[in-house]
Motif scaffolding. Structure first.
Motif, PDB file in Angstrom:
ATOM      1  N   GLY A   1      10.615  27.035 -22.382  1.00 32.33           N
ATOM      2  CA  GLY A   1      10.470  26.049 -23.263  1.00 32.33           C
ATOM      3  C   GLY A   1      10.104  26.490 -24.852  1.00 32.33           C
ATOM      4  O   GLY A   1      10.342  27.928 -25.230  1.00 32.33           O
ATOM      5  N   LEU A   2      10.108  25.555 -25.593  1.00 32.66           N
ATOM      6  CA  LEU A   2       9.876  25.714 -27.166  1.00 32.66           C
ATOM      7  C   LEU A   2       8.624  25.358 -27.671  1.00 32.66           C
ATOM      8  O   LEU A   2       8.155  24.331 -27.254  1.00 32.66           O
TER       9      LEU A   2
ATOM     10  N   ASP B   1       9.441  15.384 -30.582  1.00 35.95           N
ATOM     11  CA  ASP B   1      10.090  14.873 -31.508  1.00 35.95           C
ATOM     12  C   ASP B   1      10.056  15.446 -33.027  1.00 35.95           C
ATOM     13  O   ASP B   1       9.987  14.853 -34.023  1.00 35.95           O
ATOM     14  N   SER B   2      10.183  16.540 -33.014  1.00 35.74           N
ATOM     15  CA  SER B   2      10.293  17.453 -34.173  1.00 35.74           C
ATOM     16  C   SER B   2      11.473  17.230 -35.034  1.00 35.74           C
ATOM     17  O   SER B   2      11.332  17.642 -36.371  1.00 35.74           O
ATOM     18  N   TYR B   3      12.320  17.063 -34.515  1.00 36.18           N
ATOM     19  CA  TYR B   3      13.725  17.379 -35.120  1.00 36.18           C
ATOM     20  C   TYR B   3      14.868  16.294 -35.282  1.00 36.18           C
ATOM     21  O   TYR B   3      14.874  15.466 -34.217  1.00 36.18           O
ATOM     22  N   ALA B   4      15.552  15.802 -36.408  1.00 32.95           N
ATOM     23  CA  ALA B   4      16.393  14.782 -36.468  1.00 32.95           C
ATOM     24  C   ALA B   4      17.992  15.409 -36.252  1.00 32.95           C
ATOM     25  O   ALA B   4      18.738  14.554 -36.005  1.00 32.95           O
ATOM     26  N   GLY B   5      17.938  16.813 -36.069  1.00 32.03           N
ATOM     27  CA  GLY B   5      19.281  17.441 -35.610  1.00 32.03           C
ATOM     28  C   GLY B   5      19.098  18.621 -34.653  1.00 32.03           C
ATOM     29  O   GLY B   5      17.925  19.364 -35.020  1.00 32.03           O
TER      30      GLY B   5
ATOM     31  N   ARG C   1      13.425  17.151 -25.568  1.00 31.95           N
ATOM     32  CA  ARG C   1      12.023  16.831 -25.874  1.00 31.95           C
ATOM     33  C   ARG C   1      11.707  16.936 -27.364  1.00 31.95           C
ATOM     34  O   ARG C   1      10.755  16.482 -27.714  1.00 31.95           O
ATOM     35  N   VAL C   2      12.069  18.106 -28.079  1.00 28.73           N
ATOM     36  CA  VAL C   2      11.737  18.258 -29.485  1.00 28.73           C
ATOM     37  C   VAL C   2      12.948  17.567 -30.388  1.00 28.73           C
ATOM     38  O   VAL C   2      12.478  17.581 -31.671  1.00 28.73           O
ATOM     39  N   ALA C   3      13.737  16.637 -29.833  1.00 29.44           N
ATOM     40  CA  ALA C   3      14.567  15.812 -30.618  1.00 29.44           C
ATOM     41  C   ALA C   3      14.072  14.467 -30.884  1.00 29.44           C
ATOM     42  O   ALA C   3      13.618  14.018 -29.843  1.00 29.44           O
ATOM     43  N   ARG C   4      13.887  13.908 -32.039  1.00 30.61           N
ATOM     44  CA  ARG C   4      13.718  12.730 -32.194  1.00 30.61           C
ATOM     45  C   ARG C   4      14.742  11.479 -31.631  1.00 30.61           C
ATOM     46  O   ARG C   4      16.142  11.822 -31.522  1.00 30.61           O
ATOM     47  N   PRO C   5      14.118  10.309 -31.327  1.00 33.85           N
ATOM     48  CA  PRO C   5      15.335   9.299 -31.015  1.00 33.85           C
ATOM     49  C   PRO C   5      16.357   9.278 -32.147  1.00 33.85           C
ATOM     50  O   PRO C   5      15.821   9.107 -33.228  1.00 33.85           O
ATOM     51  N   GLY C   6      17.792   9.251 -31.610  1.00 32.93           N
ATOM     52  CA  GLY C   6      18.647   9.199 -32.565  1.00 32.93           C
ATOM     53  C   GLY C   6      19.209  10.431 -33.061  1.00 32.93           C
ATOM     54  O   GLY C   6      20.108  10.441 -34.020  1.00 32.93           O
ATOM     55  N   ALA C   7      18.520  11.519 -32.949  1.00 34.04           N
ATOM     56  CA  ALA C   7      18.710  12.884 -33.320  1.00 34.04           C
ATOM     57  C   ALA C   7      20.259  13.398 -32.905  1.00 34.04           C
ATOM     58  O   ALA C   7      20.698  12.900 -31.802  1.00 34.04           O
ATOM     59  N   LEU C   8      20.977  13.916 -33.786  1.00 36.58           N
ATOM     60  CA  LEU C   8      22.308  14.594 -33.779  1.00 36.58           C
ATOM     61  C   LEU C   8      22.318  15.722 -32.880  1.00 36.58           C
ATOM     62  O   LEU C   8      21.812  16.666 -33.804  1.00 36.58           O
TER      63      LEU C   8
ATOM     64  N   GLU D   1      38.586  29.448 -27.123  1.00 42.24           N
ATOM     65  CA  GLU D   1      38.270  27.993 -27.682  1.00 42.24           C
ATOM     66  C   GLU D   1      36.798  27.408 -27.289  1.00 42.24           C
ATOM     67  O   GLU D   1      36.340  27.855 -26.151  1.00 42.24           O
ATOM     68  N   ALA D   2      36.346  26.742 -28.225  1.00 40.60           N
ATOM     69  CA  ALA D   2      35.041  26.065 -27.799  1.00 40.60           C
ATOM     70  C   ALA D   2      35.316  24.276 -28.142  1.00 40.60           C
ATOM     71  O   ALA D   2      36.083  24.015 -28.647  1.00 40.60           O
ATOM     72  N   PHE D   3      34.400  23.912 -27.271  1.00 39.66           N
ATOM     73  CA  PHE D   3      34.312  22.590 -27.552  1.00 39.66           C
ATOM     74  C   PHE D   3      32.911  22.290 -28.323  1.00 39.66           C
ATOM     75  O   PHE D   3      31.943  22.549 -27.963  1.00 39.66           O
ATOM     76  N   ILE D   4      33.298  21.692 -29.658  1.00 42.30           N
ATOM     77  CA  ILE D   4      32.018  21.252 -30.329  1.00 42.30           C
ATOM     78  C   ILE D   4      31.582  19.942 -29.787  1.00 42.30           C
ATOM     79  O   ILE D   4      32.400  18.925 -30.114  1.00 42.30           O
ATOM     80  N   THR D   5      30.607  19.584 -29.362  1.00 48.82           N
ATOM     81  CA  THR D   5      29.919  18.643 -28.334  1.00 48.82           C
ATOM     82  C   THR D   5      28.889  17.960 -29.350  1.00 48.82           C
ATOM     83  O   THR D   5      27.949  18.418 -29.727  1.00 48.82           O
ATOM     84  N   LEU D   6      29.382  16.744 -29.506  1.00 52.14           N
ATOM     85  CA  LEU D   6      28.281  15.773 -30.396  1.00 52.14           C
ATOM     86  C   LEU D   6      27.947  14.542 -29.675  1.00 52.14           C
ATOM     87  O   LEU D   6      28.495  13.751 -28.998  1.00 52.14           O
ATOM     88  N   PHE D   7      26.535  14.448 -29.583  1.00 57.00           N
ATOM     89  CA  PHE D   7      26.108  13.186 -28.984  1.00 57.00           C
ATOM     90  C   PHE D   7      24.686  13.066 -29.822  1.00 57.00           C
ATOM     91  O   PHE D   7      24.126  13.933 -30.493  1.00 57.00           O
ATOM     92  N   GLU D   8      24.165  11.905 -29.725  1.00 55.38           N
ATOM     93  CA  GLU D   8      22.719  11.525 -30.174  1.00 55.38           C
ATOM     94  C   GLU D   8      21.685  11.254 -29.050  1.00 55.38           C
ATOM     95  O   GLU D   8      22.017  10.788 -27.752  1.00 55.38           O
ATOM     96  N   LYS D   9      20.620  11.466 -29.115  1.00 61.52           N
ATOM     97  CA  LYS D   9      19.467  11.101 -28.237  1.00 61.52           C
ATOM     98  C   LYS D   9      19.061   9.832 -28.053  1.00 61.52           C
ATOM     99  O   LYS D   9      19.033   9.113 -29.401  1.00 61.52           O
ATOM    100  N   ARG D  10      19.126   8.966 -27.165  1.00 57.34           N
ATOM    101  CA  ARG D  10      18.805   7.751 -27.237  1.00 57.34           C
ATOM    102  C   ARG D  10      17.477   7.514 -27.332  1.00 57.34           C
ATOM    103  O   ARG D  10      16.385   8.264 -27.255  1.00 57.34           O
TER     104      ARG D  10
END
Length: 210
Positions: A112-113, A118-122, A144-151, A201-210
């Protein structure tokens, strides 16, 4: 690089958090000028630029920050504040010397961290989600440590995206917890790279927390 210097083969052979700590304690001082420069490592640049292109903002957690290559690019692009998280105290010490991080967090994400909810926006990670490092099982700890809407902008080794369960885990999370991930395919290394992994190669994987 000498045969005794840690390398990508050593990293992919890791099997436990203790193995990670031992390898990266040895590798920390030579990582930037050795491996990253010798192999024309580019993944941190692709990851940071993708985060900025998707309008990512701070505060940001750089997961598996290592010596701070990705954080340095993010900072240069105007992103901040940035915290570095890594299992290796030696790597974090190198990262903090770059003077781009607000804080260093030594942590095993499988445990864990030590960060409030909800500490981070990204959430950004370059080169850590792959064989021998972090798997999809740590994604709940990051959510857990990402805010809603965090990228989230995570590089995931393309060879391991399906075989190590990332595709299935992200699909499950997309039902209720995250937006459907968007994948960008990038080369991990530049044109100067040599050796058996130069075309990886790698996949840069982008999503947001709901």
């Amino acid at each position: 690089m000498s045969d005794k210097t840690p390398n990508l083969h050593s990293a992919y052979a890791l099997k436990s958090p203790e193995d990670n700590k031992r390898l990266y304690a040895e590798w920390a001082g030579d990582y930037d000028d050795g491996y990253a420069a010798f192999e024309d490592y580019q993944l941190h640049i692709h990851t940071a630029r993708a985060f900025v292109a998707a309008h990512g903002q701070g505060p940001v957690l750089d997961v598996g920050a290592g010596t701070g290559l990705c954080g340095a690019v993010l900072s240069g692009l105007g992103v901040g504040p940035i915290d570095a998280a890594d299992i290796s105290a030696e790597m974090l010490a190198e990262a903090m010397r770059k003077d781009v991080y607000r804080d260093a967090i030594e942590a095993d994400l499988h445990v864990g961290l030590p960060v409030p909810r909800d500490s981070y926006a990204g959430i950004v990670s370059s080169g850590t989600f792959t064989h021998g490092h972090l798997g999809p099982d740590v994604l709940p700890a990051l959510l857990r440590v990402a805010r809603p809407g965090a990228l989230f902008t995570l590089s995931i080794n393309a060879k391991h995206y399906s075989s190590l369960g990332f595709a299935d885990a992200l699909a499950d999370l997309a039902v209720t917890q995250i937006t459907t991930p968007a994948l960008q395919t990038v080369r991990i290394y530049g044109d100067l790279a040599t050796g058996p992994n130069k075309d990886d190669e790698a996949f840069i994987t982008l999503f947001e927390k709901r």
